[in-house]
Design a protein around this motif. Sequence first.
Motif, PDB file in Angstrom:
ATOM      1  N   SER A 188     -17.380   0.175   4.018  1.00 23.84           N
ATOM      2  CA  SER A 188     -17.038  -0.079   2.613  1.00 23.84           C
ATOM      3  C   SER A 188     -15.545  -0.357   2.448  1.00 23.84           C
ATOM      4  N   HIS A 189     -15.224  -1.481   1.821  1.00 30.14           N
ATOM      5  CA  HIS A 189     -13.820  -1.829   1.580  1.00 30.14           C
ATOM      6  C   HIS A 189     -13.180  -0.852   0.593  1.00 30.14           C
ATOM      7  N   ASP A 190     -13.946  -0.408  -0.389  1.00 33.04           N
ATOM      8  CA  ASP A 190     -13.399   0.547  -1.358  1.00 33.04           C
ATOM      9  C   ASP A 190     -13.056   1.870  -0.687  1.00 33.04           C
ATOM     10  N   MET A 191     -13.945   2.348   0.186  1.00 35.49           N
ATOM     11  CA  MET A 191     -13.663   3.607   0.882  1.00 35.49           C
ATOM     12  C   MET A 191     -12.488   3.442   1.842  1.00 35.49           C
ATOM     13  N   ARG A 192     -12.390   2.305   2.497  1.00 34.93           N
ATOM     14  CA  ARG A 192     -11.248   2.089   3.406  1.00 34.93           C
ATOM     15  C   ARG A 192      -9.946   2.094   2.624  1.00 34.93           C
ATOM     16  N   LYS A 193      -9.955   1.498   1.449  1.00 33.03           N
ATOM     17  CA  LYS A 193      -8.734   1.504   0.632  1.00 33.03           C
ATOM     18  C   LYS A 193      -8.339   2.931   0.256  1.00 33.03           C
ATOM     19  N   VAL A 194      -9.335   3.737  -0.114  1.00 32.18           N
ATOM     20  CA  VAL A 194      -9.049   5.131  -0.470  1.00 32.18           C
ATOM     21  C   VAL A 194      -8.468   5.875   0.723  1.00 32.18           C
ATOM     22  N   VAL A 195      -9.083   5.696   1.889  1.00 30.80           N
ATOM     23  CA  VAL A 195      -8.606   6.378   3.100  1.00 30.80           C
ATOM     24  C   VAL A 195      -7.193   5.918   3.440  1.00 30.80           C
ATOM     25  N   ASN A 196      -6.956   4.612   3.393  1.00 24.11           N
ATOM     26  CA  ASN A 196      -5.623   4.104   3.712  1.00 24.11           C
ATOM     27  C   ASN A 196      -4.574   4.604   2.719  1.00 24.11           C
ATOM     28  N   ASP A 197      -4.926   4.613   1.432  1.00 25.39           N
ATOM     29  CA  ASP A 197      -3.981   5.111   0.427  1.00 25.39           C
ATOM     30  C   ASP A 197      -3.657   6.583   0.668  1.00 25.39           C
ATOM     31  N   ALA A 198      -4.673   7.355   1.064  1.00 26.29           N
ATOM     32  CA  ALA A 198      -4.443   8.775   1.326  1.00 26.29           C
ATOM     33  C   ALA A 198      -3.508   8.966   2.520  1.00 26.29           C
ATOM     34  N   PHE A 199      -3.691   8.158   3.565  1.00 27.97           N
ATOM     35  CA  PHE A 199      -2.828   8.290   4.743  1.00 27.97           C
ATOM     36  C   PHE A 199      -1.421   7.782   4.454  1.00 27.97           C
ATOM     37  N   ILE A 200      -1.305   6.761   3.612  1.00 27.47           N
ATOM     38  CA  ILE A 200       0.030   6.298   3.223  1.00 27.47           C
ATOM     39  C   ILE A 200       0.789   7.422   2.527  1.00 27.47           C
ATOM     40  N   GLN A 201       0.111   8.111   1.626  1.00 21.72           N
ATOM     41  CA  GLN A 201       0.765   9.210   0.919  1.00 21.72           C
ATOM     42  C   GLN A 201       1.057  10.369   1.865  1.00 21.72           C
ATOM     43  N   LEU A 202       0.107  10.672   2.747  1.00 24.01           N
ATOM     44  CA  LEU A 202       0.294  11.773   3.706  1.00 24.01           C
ATOM     45  C   LEU A 202       1.497  11.516   4.609  1.00 24.01           C
ATOM     46  N   ILE A 203       1.573  10.314   5.148  1.00 23.55           N
ATOM     47  CA  ILE A 203       2.628   9.994   6.120  1.00 23.55           C
ATOM     48  C   ILE A 203       3.988   9.936   5.446  1.00 23.55           C
ATOM     49  N   ASN A 204       4.061   9.292   4.297  1.00 18.32           N
ATOM     50  CA  ASN A 204       5.361   9.118   3.650  1.00 18.32           C
ATOM     51  C   ASN A 204       5.843  10.371   2.925  1.00 18.32           C
ATOM     52  N   ALA A 205       4.962  11.375   2.796  1.00 17.30           N
ATOM     53  CA  ALA A 205       5.411  12.657   2.260  1.00 17.30           C
ATOM     54  C   ALA A 205       6.356  13.360   3.230  1.00 17.30           C
ATOM     55  N   ASN A 206       6.285  12.982   4.512  1.00 14.03           N
ATOM     56  CA  ASN A 206       7.183  13.538   5.531  1.00 14.03           C
ATOM     57  C   ASN A 206       8.398  12.617   5.646  1.00 14.03           C
ATOM     58  N   PHE A 223       2.586   2.810  11.721  1.00 14.75           N
ATOM     59  CA  PHE A 223       3.781   2.070  11.308  1.00 14.75           C
ATOM     60  C   PHE A 223       3.487   1.240  10.055  1.00 14.75           C
ATOM     61  N   ARG A 224       2.291   0.673   9.989  1.00 16.82           N
ATOM     62  CA  ARG A 224       1.905  -0.132   8.827  1.00 16.82           C
ATOM     63  C   ARG A 224       1.906   0.704   7.555  1.00 16.82           C
ATOM     64  N   PHE A 225       1.569   1.972   7.677  1.00 18.75           N
ATOM     65  CA  PHE A 225       1.533   2.852   6.516  1.00 18.75           C
ATOM     66  C   PHE A 225       2.921   3.323   6.086  1.00 18.75           C
ATOM     67  N   LEU A 226       3.912   3.168   6.952  1.00 17.70           N
ATOM     68  CA  LEU A 226       5.266   3.606   6.600  1.00 17.70           C
ATOM     69  C   LEU A 226       5.835   2.715   5.496  1.00 17.70           C
ATOM     70  N   GLN A 227       6.498   3.329   4.547  1.00 19.68           N
ATOM     71  CA  GLN A 227       7.176   2.557   3.511  1.00 19.68           C
ATOM     72  C   GLN A 227       8.577   2.158   3.957  1.00 19.68           C
ATOM     73  N   ASN A 228       9.242   3.010   4.736  1.00 17.76           N
ATOM     74  CA  ASN A 228      10.592   2.722   5.211  1.00 17.76           C
ATOM     75  C   ASN A 228      10.530   2.217   6.650  1.00 17.76           C
ATOM     76  N   LYS A 229      10.060   0.989   6.793  1.00 16.01           N
ATOM     77  CA  LYS A 229       9.916   0.432   8.124  1.00 16.01           C
ATOM     78  C   LYS A 229      11.267   0.168   8.788  1.00 16.01           C
ATOM     79  N   ASP A 230      12.303  -0.030   7.981  1.00 17.17           N
ATOM     80  CA  ASP A 230      13.622  -0.260   8.567  1.00 17.17           C
ATOM     81  C   ASP A 230      14.133   1.011   9.243  1.00 17.17           C
ATOM     82  N   ALA A 231      13.767   2.194   8.727  1.00 12.33           N
ATOM     83  CA  ALA A 231      14.154   3.442   9.373  1.00 12.33           C
ATOM     84  C   ALA A 231      13.477   3.551  10.743  1.00 12.33           C
TER      85      ALA A 231
END
Length: 777
Positions: free
Chosen positions: A385-403, A441-449
């Motif tokens: 499911s594309h909708d479920m993948r988006k939810v999972v990816n959004d959750a990991f983006i938030q999880l990773i960038n919280a650190n 790396f794709r989930f990172l918001q600060n890729k330059d770091a």
Amino acid sequence: MSSNKRPGGRILPVRRLTPQVDPQQQFEKLATAIGEIYKHNASQLSFEELYRIGYGLVLSKNGALAYDGVRGVLETHLGELVHSSIIGHAEAARAGPSPTNNEALLSSVRMLWSEHVTAMLIIKDVLMYVDRVYVKNAHLPSVYEMGMSAFRDQVLLVADRRLITGVVKAVLGQISNERRGIEINRSVLRGVVDMLIELQDTEQLRPLYETMFEPQMLLETRAYYHEMASARLNDHGAAAYTRAAQDDIDAEMGRVRAFLAPSTGTALRNVLLDELIAKHASQVLSIPGAGLQQLLDQRSGDALGVLFGLYAPLPAALEILQSSVFGHIQEQGEKFAAALAPISPESPQTLGAAAKTAMALRWVQEVLGLYDVYDEFLHKSFGGSHDMRKVVNDAFIQLINANNRAAELLSLFIDDNLKNGLKRKSEQEIDHLLERSVLMFRFLQNKDAFEHYYKVHLAKRLLHGRSLSDDAEQSMVSKLKLECGSQFTLKLEGMFKDMQVSADLARGFKDMGALDELGFDMNVSVLTPTFWPALALPTTEDAKKCADSIRLPSLQLRNAVDEFNKYYLTHHSARRLSWQHSMGNADIKIQFGTRTHELNVSTYQMLILMLFADGEDDASLTTSEIQQRTCIPEAMLMRQLQSLACAKYKILTKTPMSRDVGLNDRFSFNDSFRSPQYRIRIPVVAAKNVVESEKEKAESMASIGRERQYLVEAAVVRIMKTRKQMVHEQLVNEVIHQLSAQFLPTSTMIKDVIGRLIDREYLQRSPDDPRLYNYLA
């Protein structure tokens, strides 16, 4: 002579004279034949004769007699059959609606219906000419349709529709019995349902099935499963509840295929989904000890697949499921983050750099492991499911960038694997590891770091020869290039090119024979300053001066450096070499008493040890004296001396004996050093790639901040050069859009950069509108 022949005329056939036939008498023959058909004696009839009777009645203008008369015969006959074969069963079923009485009533109705349909097919063929001529001209229902109406009116709708009401109740009772596990005769139900589908309701002009049966059946189904859901929620977990719900849906769909109308399937499924899932969506997922969280923790892929299949058709329920999955990933992320607490400067725990680094690497491994679990769920349980993948990816983006250390930790993880973690791994395993690293790396918001840290770690691997696989290194850069474009990996590819050019230079220098008389080999890495990070190359003027003024205590070393300078300048006359000894290393043989060891040391460690090479056994030097003779920067000298005198291998002895090194501490050669190993590597204290201290992190963030300023400036100039004129808000949005793949610049940062570009006369504010910028350069 005259002629009676008319021009163009034709000779008419002689009219056949037929005897007069009584129409009523002819119809009586037809009525008698209909009775015989119902008695199953159709084989004894002459269909040709019966057809001629109908034909004759129509020709003699008695079509109404045939049509209305047949209807009367059918109504009379059906009325008699109802009283003789059905009414009794209907009364019994009404008095005691048992499975036996229900089946008896339905069997009798089905039998009468089957006989009537068979009879009407014969009667329709006999009265074919009536249908084709009289019925068509009179705009009446066909003979067959008229027969169906007669059955409806004389059998089902008599006595204020009590019979059809009893039939519907009997069908619903049999369905209820089957739901409770009682075996029923499905073929009887199939026949009765087919009858209800074919017969039309005179009031609503729709099949009786849709007007009198289906609504009641759906109501009773809703009530049944409403009670069932309430009972199951008390003693079922999420897995058992959804499995039972799916079994119920499968059973109901089996009934649709067996004896209900196909059009009922969708409505019936919706009723079950509404009663079993939609009304309890949140409650099912949060069942204590057996809800969604336990299914995810236990990796119950099959159970999750059933659950998702039930929730997916219901938008509201699916949203609840997605929210729960998102929350579970965040909870896991918080657990991972809690394990990193000792790394925080606020932590009361005191851990060594190696322990902190191990925790950091474990955090990345746990995050990637969790994503692997959810990736399997997405493929096997959530149907891609594309909708479920988006939810999972959004959750990991938030999880990773919280650190706030995510970019550094990911680079450390890749560095550790490229140095140590690829041993005994297949190509598929290595590629999977790199793919997962690029995904994070794709989930990172600060890729330059990440780019900043990755360049530092890559520089150390390349200069120290620590990488296990050149193919893996190149593959990683290729994946990053595919992810972010060639501009992102330009410096990384330049570093690899420098190493290749350096290898070619080393071969040429060696072939020239300049080192033959010196008695040792020397490999020089010639680095392009713009490609390599500040860790590899000094950036301040003082550091550059010190790097150029390092004192080599050996004449052989100085001659080797001079020879390479001459060789290089003969090939690149317009360039200048600046020697950076801080990133070099050497293999040297040292005799300790009667034993000889080969030590792998840094270039600075080699310079320090060479100060003791020709001295007396009791010769000693202070830290200040060593610094004066070598000109090694003080901070770096302290680390080198710690590695030689205070670590595992004590090549030098220190006075006083302590862990820290002071300027007045005295060092001497440890002639009594012993080790069972012949070749020993002396690591520099804190020279490994470890988690940065707060001071180092602040320096890194300052460096990243300066680089971001350059990127924002370049983006503003690039945009304005193309557009020539832009409003402030549009320019800010466009800059954010262009740089979002690397990091998210703030509006304040962009505003400051625009101000500096105005001061440097790249841009100009419009005199008519201060929010409008014009490009000048």
